[in-house]
Design a protein around this motif. Structure first.
Motif, PDB file in Angstrom:
ATOM      1  N   UNK A 174      -5.889   1.556 -13.034  1.00 45.54           N
ATOM      2  CA  UNK A 174      -7.199   1.540 -13.695  1.00 45.54           C
ATOM      3  C   UNK A 174      -8.065   2.703 -13.224  1.00 45.54           C
ATOM      4  N   UNK A 175      -8.029   2.983 -11.927  1.00 44.37           N
ATOM      5  CA  UNK A 175      -8.835   4.085 -11.389  1.00 44.37           C
ATOM      6  C   UNK A 175      -8.364   5.433 -11.925  1.00 44.37           C
ATOM      7  N   UNK A 176      -7.109   5.511 -12.328  1.00 42.11           N
ATOM      8  CA  UNK A 176      -6.573   6.751 -12.898  1.00 42.11           C
ATOM      9  C   UNK A 176      -6.687   6.786 -14.423  1.00 42.11           C
ATOM     10  N   UNK A 177      -7.224   5.741 -15.020  1.00 39.58           N
ATOM     11  CA  UNK A 177      -7.286   5.673 -16.471  1.00 39.58           C
ATOM     12  C   UNK A 177      -5.931   5.390 -17.096  1.00 39.58           C
ATOM     13  N   UNK A 178      -5.037   4.772 -16.321  1.00 43.27           N
ATOM     14  CA  UNK A 178      -3.693   4.454 -16.792  1.00 43.27           C
ATOM     15  C   UNK A 178      -3.560   2.949 -16.974  1.00 43.27           C
ATOM     16  N   UNK A 179      -2.403   2.523 -17.438  1.00 47.76           N
ATOM     17  CA  UNK A 179      -2.167   1.104 -17.680  1.00 47.76           C
ATOM     18  C   UNK A 179      -0.960   0.639 -16.873  1.00 47.76           C
ATOM     19  N   UNK A 180      -0.981  -0.645 -16.522  1.00 54.34           N
ATOM     20  CA  UNK A 180       0.114  -1.260 -15.779  1.00 54.34           C
ATOM     21  C   UNK A 180       0.959  -2.088 -16.729  1.00 54.34           C
ATOM     22  N   UNK A 240      -1.321  -2.458  -7.759  1.00 53.42           N
ATOM     23  CA  UNK A 240      -0.892  -1.383  -8.650  1.00 53.42           C
ATOM     24  C   UNK A 240      -1.822  -1.276  -9.855  1.00 53.42           C
ATOM     25  N   UNK A 241      -2.305  -2.421 -10.329  1.00 57.86           N
ATOM     26  CA  UNK A 241      -3.232  -2.406 -11.458  1.00 57.86           C
ATOM     27  C   UNK A 241      -4.551  -1.738 -11.123  1.00 57.86           C
ATOM     28  N   UNK A 259       0.836  -1.206   0.000  1.00 58.16           N
ATOM     29  CA  UNK A 259       0.000   0.000   0.000  1.00 58.16           C
ATOM     30  C   UNK A 259       0.868   1.253   0.000  1.00 58.16           C
ATOM     31  N   UNK A 260       1.986   1.211   0.735  1.00 61.40           N
ATOM     32  CA  UNK A 260       2.914   2.339   0.742  1.00 61.40           C
ATOM     33  C   UNK A 260       3.535   2.556  -0.638  1.00 61.40           C
ATOM     34  N   UNK A 261       3.895   1.470  -1.284  1.00 65.16           N
ATOM     35  CA  UNK A 261       4.487   1.576  -2.624  1.00 65.16           C
ATOM     36  C   UNK A 261       3.491   2.150  -3.628  1.00 65.16           C
ATOM     37  N   UNK A 262       2.250   1.696  -3.554  1.00 68.39           N
ATOM     38  CA  UNK A 262       1.222   2.195  -4.471  1.00 68.39           C
ATOM     39  C   UNK A 262       0.992   3.680  -4.239  1.00 68.39           C
ATOM     40  N   UNK A 263       0.974   4.122  -2.987  1.00 68.54           N
ATOM     41  CA  UNK A 263       0.712   5.532  -2.699  1.00 68.54           C
ATOM     42  C   UNK A 263       1.773   6.447  -3.305  1.00 68.54           C
ATOM     43  N   UNK A 264       3.054   6.132  -3.072  1.00 65.65           N
ATOM     44  CA  UNK A 264       4.086   7.041  -3.589  1.00 65.65           C
ATOM     45  C   UNK A 264       4.182   6.969  -5.112  1.00 65.65           C
ATOM     46  N   UNK A 265       3.849   5.815  -5.683  1.00 65.77           N
ATOM     47  CA  UNK A 265       3.841   5.707  -7.145  1.00 65.77           C
ATOM     48  C   UNK A 265       2.713   6.543  -7.741  1.00 65.77           C
ATOM     49  N   UNK A 266       1.537   6.481  -7.121  1.00 59.62           N
ATOM     50  CA  UNK A 266       0.403   7.270  -7.630  1.00 59.62           C
ATOM     51  C   UNK A 266       0.703   8.762  -7.523  1.00 59.62           C
ATOM     52  N   UNK A 267       1.352   9.173  -6.463  1.00 59.07           N
ATOM     53  CA  UNK A 267       1.672  10.589  -6.315  1.00 59.07           C
ATOM     54  C   UNK A 267       2.635  11.047  -7.412  1.00 59.07           C
ATOM     55  N   UNK A 268       3.616  10.186  -7.749  1.00 63.56           N
ATOM     56  CA  UNK A 268       4.541  10.521  -8.831  1.00 63.56           C
ATOM     57  C   UNK A 268       3.826  10.576 -10.174  1.00 63.56           C
ATOM     58  N   UNK A 269       2.880   9.671 -10.407  1.00 63.52           N
ATOM     59  CA  UNK A 269       2.121   9.684 -11.652  1.00 63.52           C
ATOM     60  C   UNK A 269       1.301  10.960 -11.780  1.00 63.52           C
ATOM     61  N   UNK A 270       0.716  11.411 -10.675  1.00 63.64           N
ATOM     62  CA  UNK A 270      -0.055  12.650 -10.704  1.00 63.64           C
ATOM     63  C   UNK A 270       0.841  13.845 -11.013  1.00 63.64           C
ATOM     64  N   UNK A 271       2.043  13.843 -10.457  1.00 69.26           N
ATOM     65  CA  UNK A 271       2.962  14.957 -10.677  1.00 69.26           C
ATOM     66  C   UNK A 271       3.437  15.016 -12.129  1.00 69.26           C
ATOM     67  N   UNK A 272       3.711  13.855 -12.721  1.00 68.42           N
ATOM     68  CA  UNK A 272       4.243  13.821 -14.090  1.00 68.42           C
ATOM     69  C   UNK A 272       3.146  13.670 -15.136  1.00 68.42           C
ATOM     70  N   UNK A 273       1.897  13.510 -14.691  1.00 65.43           N
ATOM     71  CA  UNK A 273       0.759  13.286 -15.595  1.00 65.43           C
ATOM     72  C   UNK A 273       0.996  12.069 -16.482  1.00 65.43           C
TER      73      UNK A 273
END
Length: 392
Positions: free
Chosen positions: A335-341, A330-331, A296-310
């Motif tokens: 998916x909730x962000x409309x992104x792909x794994x 992670x998938x 869960x910690x890994x997913x959180x910091x990854x999602x934050x980076x994805x939001x920053x870099x779009x």
């Protein structure tokens, strides 16, 4: 078509890969050093293992690819990061082959190699990368000819934390401690509370390891002390129960009670199986607790980076990246962000020679070979130190 041979040996795996410049992987054998259950691996013993295996792997890779040394146009090796003893083995063999075969040589950053291997295997274009392995945990994004680290562990890498808990639980080291935890976690029924330590874009694992040790002392070790022979697969406990029951039965048999002996054997088996099941369930709950919290910690910091870099892609690399539960979590986030794994299996997530050969080709085509006097190795070689000249 340029053909490269790559040697990876930064930790407990030694691998040799042969790759063509079109991305075709012709051979990729590897061997893993696995210490006994409950023990970690010492660099000097890993280096000794690599020295004994590496030449056989070179021959095997050539045989599997159907090539000869005359077909190899480039030799690549892991320059760092990693453990000094194992790194020295790969560098020494690569330098020797470079001279014997009269071909250029390239020293490769281990972390960059994981990323480039993931990109070529999955077809990911410009993803946010989660690099999670035994020695590294980083969230990475490409920008301006560099792989920039957006967040990372402040102390212990995720894979190392999993390994340390596996040692406390006396889980086997083969095929990998993290794999053993993953399988047990599937049977978890009750999750405990652990510290959730995310600090901005970074994370910390030391408190989680301390808390897991306390949980093991509370829930697991008391059971182990009561039933010392039921650790592991429990077979020793069954045998001991049979023997104890048989001895009691023999004594009763002296008094003319053969039926008592058989009854005691059945009861001993039943008690042993029950204790084995309790121990396994406690282990499963502890492993599930660790996985769910850390991932869960890994997913959180990854999602934050994805939001920053779009970013609309996330790429998992490193040995922990082949964990199916991490890929699932992670998938869901992607998916909730409309992104792909983008993820691979253990053939390419875990350290291998092909990733070194492929990244060496990219480096050679953009910057040329590494000068021979610079073909050294270093235990500290950060991801963001490398000039990524092969990308736009």
């Amino acid at each position: 078509m340029l053909v490269a041979l790559g040697i990876e040996g930064s930790a407990n795996k030694i691998g040799v890969g042969i790759v063509r410049s079109d991305g075709s992987i012709l051979a990729n054998p590897r061997v893993t050093y696995s210490p006994p259950a409950g023990e970690g691996f010492l660099p000097k013993l890993v280096a000794k293992h690599h020295r004994a295996e590496v030449l056989g792997l070179v021959r095997q890779a050539l045989r599997e690819s159907g090539l000869t040394p005359m077909d190899i146009g480039l030799v690549c090796y892991t320059k760092g990061p990693g453990m000094g003893g194992p790194l020295s083995c790969g560098a020494m063999v690569a330098r020797t082959l470079c001279k014997l075969w009269s071909v250029p040589i390239v020293g490769v950053n281990h972390c960059i190699a994981h990323i480039e291997m993931g990109r070529v295997v999955t077809g990911a274009d410009n993803p946010t990368v989660l690099y999670a392995s035994g020695g590294n945990t980083q969230v990475i994004s490409y920008t301006d000819r560099r792989y920039s680290v957006f967040g990372e562990t402040l102390d212990v890498a995720v894979g190392n934390a999993l390994d340390r808990v596996a040692r406390e639980l006396k889980l086997p080291n083969a095929p990998a401690p993290g794999w053993q935890i993953e399988q047990l976690a599937k049977e978890a029924q009750t999750l405990h509370k652990l510290p959730y330590t995310v600090k901005g874009m970074d994370m910390s694992m030391s408190g989680i390891i301390t808390a897991m040790t306390a949980l093991i002392d509370t829930h697991y070790r008391p059971l182990l002390q009561d039933h010392p022979h039921n650790d592991g697969d429990g077979q020793d406990g069954v045998q001991d129960g049979v023997q104890d029951g048989a001895q009691d039965g023999v004594q009763d048999g002296v008094q003319g009670s053969d039926a008592a002996a058989e009854d005691l054997v059945v009861k001993s088996k039943s008690r042993s199986n029950e204790s084995k099941a309790r121990l396994r369930q406690v282990k499963a709950d502890l492993c599930g607790t660790l996985q769910e919290t850390v991932f869960a910690m890994l997913v959180e910091i990854t999602e934050r980076a994805m939001a920053h870099t779009r970013s609309n892609q996330v790429l998992l690399v490193g040995g922990v990246g082949c964990n199916l539960r991490l890929q699932e979590m992670m998938g869901i986030m992607a998916q909730e962000r409309g992104a792909s794994l983008c993820a691979t299996d253990d053939r390419y997530c875990i350290d291998n020679g092909a990733m070194i050969a492929w990244t060496g080709i990219l480096m050679f085509q953009s910057c040329g070979p590494t000068p021979f006097h610079e073909t050294t190795f270093t235990q500290r070689f950060r991801t963001d130190e490398v000039h990524v000249a092969w990308r736009d």
